[in-house]
Design a protein around this motif. Structure first.
Motif, PDB file in Angstrom:
ATOM      1  N   ASP A 130       7.419 -17.295  -6.126  1.00  0.00           N
ATOM      2  CA  ASP A 130       6.354 -17.015  -7.072  1.00  0.00           C
ATOM      3  C   ASP A 130       6.464 -15.381  -7.325  1.00  0.00           C
ATOM      4  N   THR A 131       5.473 -14.928  -7.701  1.00  0.00           N
ATOM      5  CA  THR A 131       5.519 -13.338  -8.184  1.00  0.00           C
ATOM      6  C   THR A 131       4.639 -12.642  -6.879  1.00  0.00           C
ATOM      7  N   THR A 132       4.668 -11.566  -6.821  1.00  0.00           N
ATOM      8  CA  THR A 132       3.733 -10.627  -5.845  1.00  0.00           C
ATOM      9  C   THR A 132       2.317 -11.012  -6.079  1.00  0.00           C
ATOM     10  N   SER A 133       1.849 -10.839  -7.420  1.00  0.00           N
ATOM     11  CA  SER A 133       0.592 -10.957  -7.605  1.00  0.00           C
ATOM     12  C   SER A 133       0.026 -12.246  -7.142  1.00  0.00           C
ATOM     13  N   VAL A 134       1.095 -13.562  -7.385  1.00  0.00           N
ATOM     14  CA  VAL A 134       0.402 -14.944  -7.238  1.00  0.00           C
ATOM     15  C   VAL A 134       0.545 -15.025  -5.514  1.00  0.00           C
ATOM     16  N   SER A 168      -6.203   4.003  -5.027  1.00  0.00           N
ATOM     17  CA  SER A 168      -4.887   4.078  -5.881  1.00  0.00           C
ATOM     18  C   SER A 168      -3.749   2.937  -5.532  1.00  0.00           C
ATOM     19  N   ASN A 169      -4.446   1.856  -5.242  1.00  0.00           N
ATOM     20  CA  ASN A 169      -3.451   0.690  -4.873  1.00  0.00           C
ATOM     21  C   ASN A 169      -2.808   0.300  -6.304  1.00  0.00           C
ATOM     22  N   PHE A 170      -1.825  -0.408  -6.160  1.00  0.00           N
ATOM     23  CA  PHE A 170      -1.152  -0.843  -7.542  1.00  0.00           C
ATOM     24  C   PHE A 170      -2.312  -1.795  -8.225  1.00  0.00           C
ATOM     25  N   PRO A 171      -2.465  -1.703  -9.322  1.00  0.00           N
ATOM     26  CA  PRO A 171      -3.516  -2.216  -9.969  1.00  0.00           C
ATOM     27  C   PRO A 171      -3.742  -3.874 -10.117  1.00  0.00           C
ATOM     28  N   THR A 172      -2.500  -4.470  -9.971  1.00  0.00           N
ATOM     29  CA  THR A 172      -2.556  -5.901  -9.926  1.00  0.00           C
ATOM     30  C   THR A 172      -3.150  -6.320  -8.702  1.00  0.00           C
ATOM     31  N   ASP A 173      -2.699  -5.912  -7.424  1.00  0.00           N
ATOM     32  CA  ASP A 173      -3.551  -6.037  -6.098  1.00  0.00           C
ATOM     33  C   ASP A 173      -4.956  -5.945  -6.199  1.00  0.00           C
ATOM     34  N   LEU A 174      -5.257  -5.111  -6.905  1.00  0.00           N
ATOM     35  CA  LEU A 174      -7.071  -4.711  -6.879  1.00  0.00           C
ATOM     36  C   LEU A 174      -7.599  -5.798  -7.945  1.00  0.00           C
ATOM     37  N   LEU A 232      -3.701  -3.158   2.105  1.00  0.00           N
ATOM     38  CA  LEU A 232      -3.084  -2.046   1.612  1.00  0.00           C
ATOM     39  C   LEU A 232      -1.561  -2.149   1.297  1.00  0.00           C
ATOM     40  N   SER A 233      -1.124  -1.338   0.465  1.00  0.00           N
ATOM     41  CA  SER A 233       0.341  -1.188   0.263  1.00  0.00           C
ATOM     42  C   SER A 233       0.981  -0.043   1.239  1.00  0.00           C
ATOM     43  N   HIS A 234       2.000  -0.696   1.801  1.00  0.00           N
ATOM     44  CA  HIS A 234       2.495   0.009   2.985  1.00  0.00           C
ATOM     45  C   HIS A 234       2.974   1.428   2.443  1.00  0.00           C
ATOM     46  N   ASN A 265       2.767   3.734  -1.184  1.00  0.00           N
ATOM     47  CA  ASN A 265       1.967   3.788  -2.371  1.00  0.00           C
ATOM     48  C   ASN A 265       2.959   4.056  -3.611  1.00  0.00           C
ATOM     49  N   TYR A 266       2.594   3.259  -4.638  1.00  0.00           N
ATOM     50  CA  TYR A 266       3.626   3.082  -5.568  1.00  0.00           C
ATOM     51  C   TYR A 266       3.632   4.234  -6.555  1.00  0.00           C
ATOM     52  N   ARG A 267       2.509   5.116  -6.499  1.00  0.00           N
ATOM     53  CA  ARG A 267       2.271   6.314  -7.284  1.00  0.00           C
ATOM     54  C   ARG A 267       2.585   7.478  -6.550  1.00  0.00           C
ATOM     55  N   TRP A 287      -0.394  -6.717   4.216  1.00  0.00           N
ATOM     56  CA  TRP A 287       0.283  -5.690   3.646  1.00  0.00           C
ATOM     57  C   TRP A 287       1.022  -5.863   2.566  1.00  0.00           C
ATOM     58  N   ASP A 288       1.256  -5.058   1.465  1.00  0.00           N
ATOM     59  CA  ASP A 288       1.927  -5.337   0.318  1.00  0.00           C
ATOM     60  C   ASP A 288       3.123  -4.351   0.601  1.00  0.00           C
ATOM     61  N   LEU A 289       4.500  -4.860   0.554  1.00  0.00           N
ATOM     62  CA  LEU A 289       5.545  -4.299   0.742  1.00  0.00           C
ATOM     63  C   LEU A 289       6.450  -4.102  -0.046  1.00  0.00           C
ATOM     64  N   CYS A 290       5.979  -4.240  -1.606  1.00  0.00           N
ATOM     65  CA  CYS A 290       6.874  -3.957  -2.835  1.00  0.00           C
ATOM     66  C   CYS A 290       7.595  -2.656  -2.710  1.00  0.00           C
ATOM     67  N   HIS A 291       7.309  -1.576  -2.149  1.00  0.00           N
ATOM     68  CA  HIS A 291       7.926  -0.409  -2.151  1.00  0.00           C
ATOM     69  C   HIS A 291       8.590   0.042  -0.935  1.00  0.00           C
ATOM     70  N   SER A 292       8.548  -1.115   0.019  1.00  0.00           N
ATOM     71  CA  SER A 292       9.011  -0.715   1.445  1.00  0.00           C
ATOM     72  C   SER A 292      10.273  -1.708   1.520  1.00  0.00           C
ATOM     73  N   GLY A 344      10.695  -8.813  -5.256  1.00  0.00           N
ATOM     74  CA  GLY A 344      12.175  -9.098  -5.346  1.00  0.00           C
ATOM     75  C   GLY A 344      13.046  -8.168  -6.327  1.00  0.00           C
ATOM     76  N   TYR A 345      12.217  -7.510  -7.076  1.00  0.00           N
ATOM     77  CA  TYR A 345      13.181  -6.804  -8.321  1.00  0.00           C
ATOM     78  C   TYR A 345      13.262  -5.525  -8.114  1.00  0.00           C
ATOM     79  N   LYS A 346      12.440  -4.958  -7.056  1.00  0.00           N
ATOM     80  CA  LYS A 346      12.591  -3.371  -6.651  1.00  0.00           C
ATOM     81  C   LYS A 346      13.787  -3.021  -5.846  1.00  0.00           C
ATOM     82  N   TYR A 347      13.520  -2.761  -4.527  1.00  0.00           N
ATOM     83  CA  TYR A 347      14.563  -2.188  -3.733  1.00  0.00           C
ATOM     84  C   TYR A 347      15.580  -3.545  -3.366  1.00  0.00           C
TER      85      TYR A 347
HETATM   86  C1  LIG Z   1       5.564  -3.863  -8.297  1.00  0.00           C
HETATM   87  C2  LIG Z   1       4.300  -4.066  -7.504  1.00  0.00           C
HETATM   88  C3  LIG Z   1       3.741  -5.365  -7.779  1.00  0.00           C
HETATM   89  C4  LIG Z   1       4.244  -6.106  -8.928  1.00  0.00           C
HETATM   90  O1  LIG Z   1       3.532  -7.428  -9.065  1.00  0.00           O
HETATM   91  P1  LIG Z   1       4.109  -8.728  -9.831  1.00  0.00           P
HETATM   92  O2  LIG Z   1       3.441  -9.858  -9.561  1.00  0.00           O
HETATM   93  O3  LIG Z   1       5.308  -8.579  -9.717  1.00  0.00           O
HETATM   94  O4  LIG Z   1       3.993  -8.216 -11.316  1.00  0.00           O
HETATM   95  C5  LIG Z   1       2.396  -5.654  -7.215  1.00  0.00           C
HETATM   96  N1  LIG Z   1       1.946  -4.716  -6.190  1.00  0.00           N
HETATM   97  C6  LIG Z   1       2.570  -3.412  -5.826  1.00  0.00           C
HETATM   98  C7  LIG Z   1       2.034  -2.713  -4.976  1.00  0.00           C
HETATM   99  C8  LIG Z   1       3.979  -3.131  -6.648  1.00  0.00           C
HETATM  100  O5  LIG Z   1       4.458  -1.973  -6.200  1.00  0.00           O
END
Ligand SMILES: *Cc1c(COP(=O)(O)O)cnc(C)c1O
Length: 443
Positions: free
Chosen positions: A95-99, A143-149, A184-186, A188-190, A213-218, A238-241
Protein backbone atom coordinates in the motif's frame (compact mmCIF):
# COMPACT_ATOMS: atom_id res chain seq x y z
CA UNK A 1 38.37 26.68 2.14
CA UNK A 2 37.82 23.36 0.42
CA UNK A 3 38.63 23.52 -3.28
CA UNK A 4 37.09 21.61 -6.16
CA UNK A 5 40.37 19.70 -6.33
CA UNK A 6 40.00 18.70 -2.66
CA UNK A 7 36.51 17.44 -3.42
CA UNK A 8 37.79 15.37 -6.32
CA UNK A 9 40.41 13.82 -4.04
CA UNK A 10 37.72 12.97 -1.54
CA UNK A 11 35.75 11.30 -4.34
CA UNK A 12 38.86 9.35 -5.29
CA UNK A 13 39.10 8.03 -1.73
CA UNK A 14 35.34 7.41 -1.34
CA UNK A 15 34.80 3.67 -0.92
CA UNK A 16 31.08 4.12 -1.67
CA UNK A 17 31.74 5.86 -5.00
CA UNK A 18 31.16 2.67 -7.10
CA UNK A 19 27.50 2.64 -6.01
CA UNK A 20 26.84 5.62 -8.26
CA UNK A 21 27.27 3.33 -11.26
CA UNK A 22 24.25 1.33 -10.14
CA UNK A 23 22.02 4.29 -11.09
CA UNK A 24 20.87 5.87 -14.35
CA UNK A 25 21.30 9.58 -13.73
CA UNK A 26 20.81 12.10 -16.54
CA UNK A 27 24.11 13.40 -17.87
CA UNK A 28 25.02 16.76 -16.38
CA UNK A 29 22.35 16.77 -13.71
CA UNK A 30 23.12 17.09 -10.00
CA UNK A 31 20.13 15.43 -8.41
CA UNK A 32 19.42 16.73 -4.91
CA UNK A 33 15.82 15.54 -4.73
CA UNK A 34 16.24 11.88 -3.84
CA UNK A 35 14.30 12.68 -0.66
CA UNK A 36 11.23 13.27 -2.86
CA UNK A 37 11.73 10.71 -5.61
CA UNK A 38 14.79 8.48 -5.57
CA UNK A 39 16.81 8.04 -8.79
CA UNK A 40 16.35 5.05 -11.10
CA UNK A 41 18.62 2.07 -10.34
CA UNK A 42 19.99 0.82 -13.69
CA UNK A 43 18.80 -2.74 -13.15
CA UNK A 44 15.15 -1.81 -12.66
CA UNK A 45 14.02 -1.33 -16.29
CA UNK A 46 15.16 -4.84 -17.21
CA UNK A 47 13.55 -6.39 -14.12
CA UNK A 48 10.25 -4.67 -14.81
CA UNK A 49 10.35 -5.71 -18.48
CA UNK A 50 11.03 -9.28 -17.41
CA UNK A 51 8.19 -9.36 -14.90
CA UNK A 52 5.82 -7.96 -17.51
CA UNK A 53 6.93 -10.17 -20.42
CA UNK A 54 7.67 -13.44 -18.65
CA UNK A 55 5.79 -13.55 -15.35
CA UNK A 56 2.69 -11.80 -16.59
CA UNK A 57 2.76 -12.25 -20.39
CA UNK A 58 3.99 -15.83 -20.62
CA UNK A 59 3.23 -17.53 -17.31
CA UNK A 60 0.04 -15.61 -16.52
CA UNK A 61 -1.93 -16.89 -13.52
CA UNK A 62 0.69 -19.53 -12.77
CA UNK A 63 3.05 -16.78 -11.58
CA UNK A 64 1.10 -16.49 -8.34
CA UNK A 65 2.78 -19.78 -7.50
CA UNK A 66 5.87 -20.02 -9.69
CA UNK A 67 7.09 -16.42 -9.36
CA UNK A 68 6.24 -16.05 -5.68
CA UNK A 69 3.90 -13.12 -6.23
CA UNK A 70 1.84 -13.77 -3.13
CA UNK A 71 4.84 -13.64 -0.79
CA UNK A 72 6.47 -10.67 -2.47
CA UNK A 73 5.27 -8.05 0.09
CA UNK A 74 6.81 -10.17 2.87
CA UNK A 75 10.03 -10.85 0.99
CA UNK A 76 10.51 -7.18 0.14
CA UNK A 77 9.66 -6.36 3.77
CA UNK A 78 12.42 -8.71 4.89
CA UNK A 79 14.88 -6.76 2.73
CA UNK A 80 13.78 -3.43 4.23
CA UNK A 81 13.88 -4.78 7.81
CA UNK A 82 17.67 -4.56 8.33
CA UNK A 83 17.65 -0.95 7.11
CA UNK A 84 15.29 0.02 9.94
CA UNK A 85 16.50 -2.22 12.75
CA UNK A 86 13.59 -4.65 12.49
CA UNK A 87 13.62 -8.44 12.50
CA UNK A 88 12.83 -10.90 9.71
CA UNK A 89 9.09 -11.40 9.25
CA UNK A 90 8.25 -8.09 10.95
CA UNK A 91 7.92 -5.78 7.93
CA UNK A 92 5.53 -5.85 5.01
CA UNK A 93 5.93 -3.79 1.82
CA UNK A 94 2.42 -2.79 0.89
CA UNK A 95 0.00 0.00 0.00
CA UNK A 96 1.01 3.66 0.51
CA UNK A 97 2.42 5.44 3.53
CA UNK A 98 -0.90 7.21 4.05
CA UNK A 99 -2.86 3.95 4.00
CA UNK A 100 -0.34 2.15 6.20
CA UNK A 101 -0.46 5.01 8.67
CA UNK A 102 -4.23 4.66 8.83
CA UNK A 103 -3.83 0.98 9.63
CA UNK A 104 -1.14 1.24 12.29
CA UNK A 105 -2.56 4.36 13.92
CA UNK A 106 -5.97 2.66 14.15
CA UNK A 107 -4.28 -0.34 15.72
CA UNK A 108 -2.51 1.92 18.22
CA UNK A 109 -5.84 3.49 19.22
CA UNK A 110 -7.30 -0.01 19.57
CA UNK A 111 -4.49 -1.02 21.93
CA UNK A 112 -4.96 2.07 24.10
CA UNK A 113 -8.72 1.51 24.31
CA UNK A 114 -8.26 -2.21 25.00
CA UNK A 115 -5.80 -1.47 27.80
CA UNK A 116 -8.27 0.94 29.41
CA UNK A 117 -11.10 -1.58 29.06
CA UNK A 118 -8.96 -4.25 30.68
CA UNK A 119 -7.91 -1.93 33.51
CA UNK A 120 -11.54 -0.87 33.99
CA UNK A 121 -12.64 -4.51 33.96
CA UNK A 122 -10.03 -5.38 36.60
CA UNK A 123 -11.25 -2.54 38.82
CA UNK A 124 -14.86 -3.54 38.20
CA UNK A 125 -15.55 -0.07 36.82
CA UNK A 126 -16.04 -1.04 33.21
CA UNK A 127 -19.09 0.71 31.84
CA UNK A 128 -19.57 2.95 34.86
CA UNK A 129 -17.74 5.81 33.19
CA UNK A 130 -19.41 5.37 29.82
CA UNK A 131 -17.48 4.14 26.83
CA UNK A 132 -14.91 6.96 26.82
CA UNK A 133 -11.61 6.35 28.48
CA UNK A 134 -9.19 8.96 29.70
CA UNK A 135 -6.50 8.66 27.04
CA UNK A 136 -8.13 9.98 23.88
CA UNK A 137 -5.48 12.32 22.47
CA UNK A 138 -3.06 11.78 19.59
CA UNK A 139 -0.07 14.13 19.72
CA UNK A 140 1.83 15.06 16.57
CA UNK A 141 3.93 17.92 15.23
CA UNK A 142 2.38 20.87 13.46
CA UNK A 143 5.15 20.63 10.85
CA UNK A 144 4.64 16.91 10.23
CA UNK A 145 3.96 15.92 6.61
CA UNK A 146 0.34 16.96 5.92
CA UNK A 147 -0.94 13.52 4.90
CA UNK A 148 0.07 12.18 8.33
CA UNK A 149 -1.91 14.95 10.00
CA UNK A 150 -4.91 14.47 7.72
CA UNK A 151 -5.03 10.74 8.41
CA UNK A 152 -4.75 11.40 12.16
CA UNK A 153 -7.44 14.08 11.96
CA UNK A 154 -9.83 11.83 10.04
CA UNK A 155 -9.22 8.93 12.38
CA UNK A 156 -9.70 11.16 15.43
CA UNK A 157 -13.09 12.26 14.08
CA UNK A 158 -14.07 8.71 13.31
CA UNK A 159 -13.06 7.38 16.72
CA UNK A 160 -13.92 10.29 18.99
CA UNK A 161 -10.29 11.13 19.76
CA UNK A 162 -8.53 14.53 19.67
CA UNK A 163 -5.50 15.46 17.63
CA UNK A 164 -3.14 17.91 19.33
CA UNK A 165 -0.39 19.56 17.29
CA UNK A 166 2.78 20.69 19.01
CA UNK A 167 6.19 22.19 18.22
CA UNK A 168 9.28 19.92 18.15
CA UNK A 169 10.61 21.17 21.53
CA UNK A 170 7.28 20.35 23.20
CA UNK A 171 7.39 16.59 22.63
CA UNK A 172 8.52 15.63 26.14
CA UNK A 173 6.20 18.04 27.95
CA UNK A 174 3.20 17.00 25.83
CA UNK A 175 2.99 13.48 27.25
CA UNK A 176 0.18 14.02 29.76
CA UNK A 177 -2.27 11.44 31.17
CA UNK A 178 -4.82 12.27 28.44
CA UNK A 179 -2.40 11.21 25.66
CA UNK A 180 -2.70 7.73 24.16
CA UNK A 181 -0.52 7.91 21.06
CA UNK A 182 2.44 9.98 19.92
CA UNK A 183 2.82 10.07 16.12
CA UNK A 184 6.05 11.57 14.82
CA UNK A 185 8.16 11.66 11.69
CA UNK A 186 11.68 10.58 12.62
CA UNK A 187 13.20 13.05 10.13
CA UNK A 188 11.09 16.12 9.34
CA UNK A 189 10.40 16.45 5.60
CA UNK A 190 10.65 20.25 5.69
CA UNK A 191 13.52 20.98 8.04
CA UNK A 192 15.57 17.80 7.87
CA UNK A 193 15.63 17.74 11.69
CA UNK A 194 15.89 14.26 13.22
CA UNK A 195 14.33 13.17 16.50
CA UNK A 196 16.02 11.00 19.12
CA UNK A 197 13.92 7.89 18.49
CA UNK A 198 15.14 5.90 21.50
CA UNK A 199 14.90 8.78 23.98
CA UNK A 200 11.44 9.88 22.89
CA UNK A 201 10.09 6.33 22.75
CA UNK A 202 11.37 5.65 26.29
CA UNK A 203 9.82 8.87 27.61
CA UNK A 204 6.51 8.07 25.89
CA UNK A 205 6.40 4.56 27.31
CA UNK A 206 7.19 5.89 30.78
CA UNK A 207 4.14 8.14 30.37
CA UNK A 208 1.96 5.22 29.18
CA UNK A 209 1.93 6.46 25.56
CA UNK A 210 2.39 4.34 22.40
CA UNK A 211 4.59 5.71 19.60
CA UNK A 212 4.07 5.56 15.84
CA UNK A 213 7.15 6.55 13.83
CA UNK A 214 7.03 7.70 10.21
CA UNK A 215 10.32 6.75 8.53
CA UNK A 216 9.69 8.27 5.09
CA UNK A 217 12.81 10.45 5.26
CA UNK A 218 14.83 7.95 7.29
CA UNK A 219 14.66 4.54 5.61
CA UNK A 220 17.77 4.14 3.45
CA UNK A 221 19.09 7.55 4.50
CA UNK A 222 19.97 7.28 8.19
CA UNK A 223 20.45 4.26 10.46
CA UNK A 224 17.20 3.39 12.23
CA UNK A 225 16.95 1.00 15.19
CA UNK A 226 13.27 0.27 15.77
CA UNK A 227 13.82 -2.83 17.91
CA UNK A 228 16.58 -1.25 19.96
CA UNK A 229 14.42 1.85 20.52
CA UNK A 230 11.55 -0.46 21.54
CA UNK A 231 9.21 1.41 19.18
CA UNK A 232 5.59 0.28 18.78
CA UNK A 233 4.66 0.96 15.14
CA UNK A 234 6.38 2.37 12.05
CA UNK A 235 5.58 3.17 8.44
CA UNK A 236 7.77 4.47 5.63
CA UNK A 237 8.11 5.21 1.98
CA UNK A 238 9.42 3.10 -0.92
CA UNK A 239 10.01 5.85 -3.49
CA UNK A 240 12.29 8.24 -1.58
CA UNK A 241 15.67 6.96 -0.34
CA UNK A 242 14.73 3.36 -1.23
CA UNK A 243 14.49 4.33 -4.92
CA UNK A 244 11.49 2.08 -5.70
CA UNK A 245 10.02 4.46 -8.30
CA UNK A 246 6.98 6.75 -8.36
CA UNK A 247 4.21 5.40 -6.18
CA UNK A 248 6.33 2.45 -5.04
CA UNK A 249 4.74 0.40 -2.26
CA UNK A 250 5.39 1.72 1.23
CA UNK A 251 6.08 -0.42 4.28
CA UNK A 252 4.65 -1.10 7.71
CA UNK A 253 6.27 -2.49 10.84
CA UNK A 254 4.53 -3.51 14.06
CA UNK A 255 6.43 -4.63 17.15
CA UNK A 256 5.92 -8.40 17.57
CA UNK A 257 4.44 -7.80 21.06
CA UNK A 258 1.53 -5.93 19.41
CA UNK A 259 1.09 -7.60 16.06
CA UNK A 260 -1.51 -10.20 17.02
CA UNK A 261 -3.20 -8.18 19.76
CA UNK A 262 -5.73 -6.24 17.71
CA UNK A 263 -7.30 -5.99 14.28
CA UNK A 264 -6.34 -3.34 11.81
CA UNK A 265 -9.36 -1.76 10.12
CA UNK A 266 -8.63 -2.63 6.45
CA UNK A 267 -9.16 -6.32 7.02
CA UNK A 268 -9.01 -7.48 3.41
CA UNK A 269 -8.42 -11.03 2.30
CA UNK A 270 -4.63 -10.64 2.12
CA UNK A 271 -4.64 -10.06 5.88
CA UNK A 272 -6.58 -13.26 6.53
CA UNK A 273 -4.90 -16.21 8.25
CA UNK A 274 -5.91 -18.46 5.31
CA UNK A 275 -6.68 -16.20 2.34
CA UNK A 276 -7.18 -19.10 -0.05
CA UNK A 277 -9.74 -20.82 2.16
CA UNK A 278 -12.24 -18.18 0.94
CA UNK A 279 -14.31 -18.47 4.10
CA UNK A 280 -16.99 -15.86 4.85
CA UNK A 281 -15.67 -15.20 8.35
CA UNK A 282 -12.61 -13.05 9.05
CA UNK A 283 -9.72 -14.56 10.91
CA UNK A 284 -6.64 -12.34 11.03
CA UNK A 285 -3.15 -13.61 10.24
CA UNK A 286 -1.02 -13.80 13.38
CA UNK A 287 1.99 -12.04 11.87
CA UNK A 288 2.73 -8.81 9.98
CA UNK A 289 0.74 -10.01 6.93
CA UNK A 290 -2.27 -8.95 9.03
CA UNK A 291 -1.31 -5.44 7.89
CA UNK A 292 -1.85 -6.18 4.20
CA UNK A 293 -5.27 -5.50 2.73
CA UNK A 294 -5.91 -6.70 -0.84
CA UNK A 295 -4.04 -7.67 -3.99
CA UNK A 296 -0.72 -5.90 -4.26
CA UNK A 297 0.91 -4.11 -7.25
CA UNK A 298 3.31 -6.87 -8.29
CA UNK A 299 5.08 -4.84 -10.99
CA UNK A 300 5.80 -1.97 -8.59
CA UNK A 301 6.81 -4.38 -5.84
CA UNK A 302 9.21 -6.03 -8.28
CA UNK A 303 10.75 -2.65 -9.11
CA UNK A 304 11.22 -1.92 -5.40
CA UNK A 305 12.65 -5.41 -4.82
CA UNK A 306 15.20 -4.81 -7.59
CA UNK A 307 16.00 -1.29 -6.31
CA UNK A 308 16.89 -2.79 -2.92
CA UNK A 309 19.75 -4.69 -4.60
CA UNK A 310 21.61 -1.38 -4.35
CA UNK A 311 21.56 -1.73 -0.56
CA UNK A 312 22.84 -5.30 -0.85
CA UNK A 313 25.82 -3.86 -2.73
CA UNK A 314 26.14 -1.05 -0.18
CA UNK A 315 26.29 -3.67 2.59
CA UNK A 316 29.49 -5.02 1.07
CA UNK A 317 30.98 -1.52 1.42
CA UNK A 318 29.96 -0.84 5.03
CA UNK A 319 26.17 -0.57 4.77
CA UNK A 320 24.09 2.04 6.56
CA UNK A 321 26.87 3.18 8.95
CA UNK A 322 29.12 3.97 5.97
CA UNK A 323 26.24 5.64 4.12
CA UNK A 324 25.50 7.74 7.21
CA UNK A 325 29.13 8.83 7.50
CA UNK A 326 29.13 9.92 3.88
CA UNK A 327 25.73 11.61 4.15
CA UNK A 328 26.97 13.71 7.08
CA UNK A 329 30.17 14.54 5.21
CA UNK A 330 28.15 15.66 2.16
CA UNK A 331 25.72 17.80 4.19
CA UNK A 332 28.58 19.25 6.28
CA UNK A 333 30.40 20.17 3.08
CA UNK A 334 27.34 21.81 1.53
CA UNK A 335 26.69 23.86 4.68
CA UNK A 336 30.33 24.93 4.85
CA UNK A 337 30.47 25.94 1.18
CA UNK A 338 27.14 27.80 1.20
CA UNK A 339 28.16 29.74 4.30
CA UNK A 340 31.50 30.60 2.70
CA UNK A 341 30.18 31.49 -0.77
CA UNK A 342 26.87 33.10 0.18
CA UNK A 343 27.68 34.77 3.52
CA UNK A 344 24.65 36.15 5.35
CA UNK A 345 22.29 35.28 2.51
CA UNK A 346 20.76 32.15 3.97
CA UNK A 347 19.80 30.90 7.37
CA UNK A 348 20.36 27.21 8.00
CA UNK A 349 17.04 25.53 8.91
CA UNK A 350 18.48 22.04 9.34
CA UNK A 351 20.21 21.40 12.67
CA UNK A 352 23.99 21.67 12.66
CA UNK A 353 24.32 18.88 15.27
CA UNK A 354 24.87 15.56 13.52
CA UNK A 355 22.62 13.67 15.93
CA UNK A 356 19.72 15.94 14.95
CA UNK A 357 20.26 15.99 11.17
CA UNK A 358 18.72 13.75 8.52
CA UNK A 359 20.19 13.52 5.02
CA UNK A 360 19.08 16.91 3.71
CA UNK A 361 19.98 20.56 4.07
CA UNK A 362 17.29 23.24 4.16
CA UNK A 363 17.98 26.91 3.77
CA UNK A 364 15.79 29.97 4.04
CA UNK A 365 16.78 33.31 2.47
CA UNK A 366 17.62 36.10 4.92
CA UNK A 367 16.41 39.68 4.55
CA UNK A 368 19.51 40.46 2.49
CA UNK A 369 17.68 38.80 -0.42
CA UNK A 370 14.38 40.01 -1.93
CA UNK A 371 11.27 38.72 -0.15
CA UNK A 372 9.76 35.62 -1.71
CA UNK A 373 12.81 34.79 -3.85
CA UNK A 374 13.23 31.18 -2.62
CA UNK A 375 11.02 29.72 -5.33
CA UNK A 376 12.86 31.56 -8.12
CA UNK A 377 16.28 30.55 -6.74
CA UNK A 378 15.25 26.88 -6.89
CA UNK A 379 13.93 27.34 -10.45
CA UNK A 380 17.18 29.05 -11.52
CA UNK A 381 19.17 26.16 -10.03
CA UNK A 382 17.00 23.58 -11.83
CA UNK A 383 17.66 25.44 -15.11
CA UNK A 384 21.36 24.86 -14.36
CA UNK A 385 20.77 21.15 -13.82
CA UNK A 386 20.94 21.39 -10.02
CA UNK A 387 17.69 19.83 -8.87
CA UNK A 388 16.50 20.62 -5.36
CA UNK A 389 13.02 21.73 -4.39
CA UNK A 390 11.02 24.51 -2.82
CA UNK A 391 8.59 24.31 0.07
CA UNK A 392 6.37 27.31 0.65
CA UNK A 393 6.18 28.75 4.13
CA UNK A 394 3.24 30.19 6.03
CA UNK A 395 2.66 32.27 9.15
CA UNK A 396 4.52 29.71 11.26
CA UNK A 397 7.28 28.54 8.92
CA UNK A 398 9.62 30.23 6.43
CA UNK A 399 9.93 29.45 2.71
CA UNK A 400 12.49 26.72 2.25
CA UNK A 401 15.05 25.62 -0.32
CA UNK A 402 15.43 21.90 0.21
CA UNK A 403 18.43 19.84 -0.88
CA UNK A 404 18.47 16.08 -0.36
CA UNK A 405 21.88 14.37 -0.26
CA UNK A 406 21.67 10.71 -1.19
CA UNK A 407 25.03 9.14 -0.33
CA UNK A 408 24.37 6.27 -2.76
CA UNK A 409 24.87 8.39 -5.86
CA UNK A 410 26.19 11.84 -4.96
CA UNK A 411 29.83 12.86 -5.04
CA UNK A 412 31.73 15.55 -3.16
CA UNK A 413 32.29 17.24 -6.52
CA UNK A 414 28.49 17.33 -7.02
CA UNK A 415 28.19 19.16 -3.70
CA UNK A 416 30.88 21.67 -4.64
CA UNK A 417 29.22 22.32 -8.01
CA UNK A 418 25.81 22.74 -6.37
CA UNK A 419 27.16 25.30 -3.89
CA UNK A 420 28.93 27.11 -6.71
CA UNK A 421 25.73 27.14 -8.78
CA UNK A 422 23.87 28.66 -5.85
CA UNK A 423 26.52 31.34 -5.48
CA UNK A 424 26.26 32.19 -9.20
CA UNK A 425 22.46 32.35 -9.13
CA UNK A 426 22.75 34.94 -6.37
CA UNK A 427 25.69 36.83 -7.87
CA UNK A 428 23.90 37.14 -11.23
CA UNK A 429 20.53 37.80 -9.57
CA UNK A 430 19.09 35.06 -11.75
CA UNK A 431 16.17 34.78 -9.34
CA UNK A 432 14.93 38.14 -10.65
CA UNK A 433 14.45 36.80 -14.18
CA UNK A 434 10.77 36.58 -15.13
CA UNK A 435 11.14 33.00 -16.39
CA UNK A 436 11.95 31.84 -12.87
CA UNK A 437 9.16 33.87 -11.29
CA UNK A 438 6.16 31.91 -10.16
CA UNK A 439 3.48 34.23 -11.57
CA UNK A 440 4.98 34.12 -15.05
CA UNK A 441 5.43 30.38 -14.81
CA UNK A 442 1.74 29.87 -14.07
CA UNK A 443 0.33 32.06 -16.87
C1 LIG B 1 6.61 11.35 1.51
C2 LIG B 1 5.85 11.25 2.77
C3 LIG B 1 4.57 10.68 2.79
C4 LIG B 1 3.94 10.22 1.51
O1 LIG B 1 2.75 9.54 1.69
P1 LIG B 1 2.06 8.83 0.43
O2 LIG B 1 0.96 8.07 1.00
O3 LIG B 1 3.11 8.04 -0.26
O4 LIG B 1 1.60 9.91 -0.49
C5 LIG B 1 3.93 10.57 4.02
N1 LIG B 1 4.52 11.01 5.16
C6 LIG B 1 5.75 11.57 5.16
C7 LIG B 1 6.36 12.02 6.45
C8 LIG B 1 6.44 11.73 3.97
O5 LIG B 1 7.65 12.28 3.96
Amino acid sequence: MISLQDCRSRDGADTLAPLRHLFNLPEGMIYLDGNSLGALPSAVPHRVAQVVAEQWGRDLIGSWNTAGWFDLPRRVGDRIAPLIGAGAGEVVATDTTSVNLYKVLSAALNLVEQAEDEAGGARGTRGTRGTRGTRRTIVSERSNFPTDLYIAEALSRERGWNLRLIEPHEVHTSLGPEVGVLMLSHVNYRSGAMHDMAGITAAAHAAGVLVVWDLCHSAGAVPVELTQADADFAVGCGYKYLNGGPGAPAFAWVHPRHVARCWQPLAGWWSHARPFAFTPGYEPAMDITRYQCGTQPIISLSALDCALDVFTEADKLGGMPALRTKSLALTDLFIELVEAHCPGQFELVTPREHAQRGSQVCLTPTHSLPAGCAYAIVQALIARGIVGDFRAGDAQQPDILRFGFTPLYLSYENVAMAAQGLQEVLANEEYAQPRFNRKQAVT
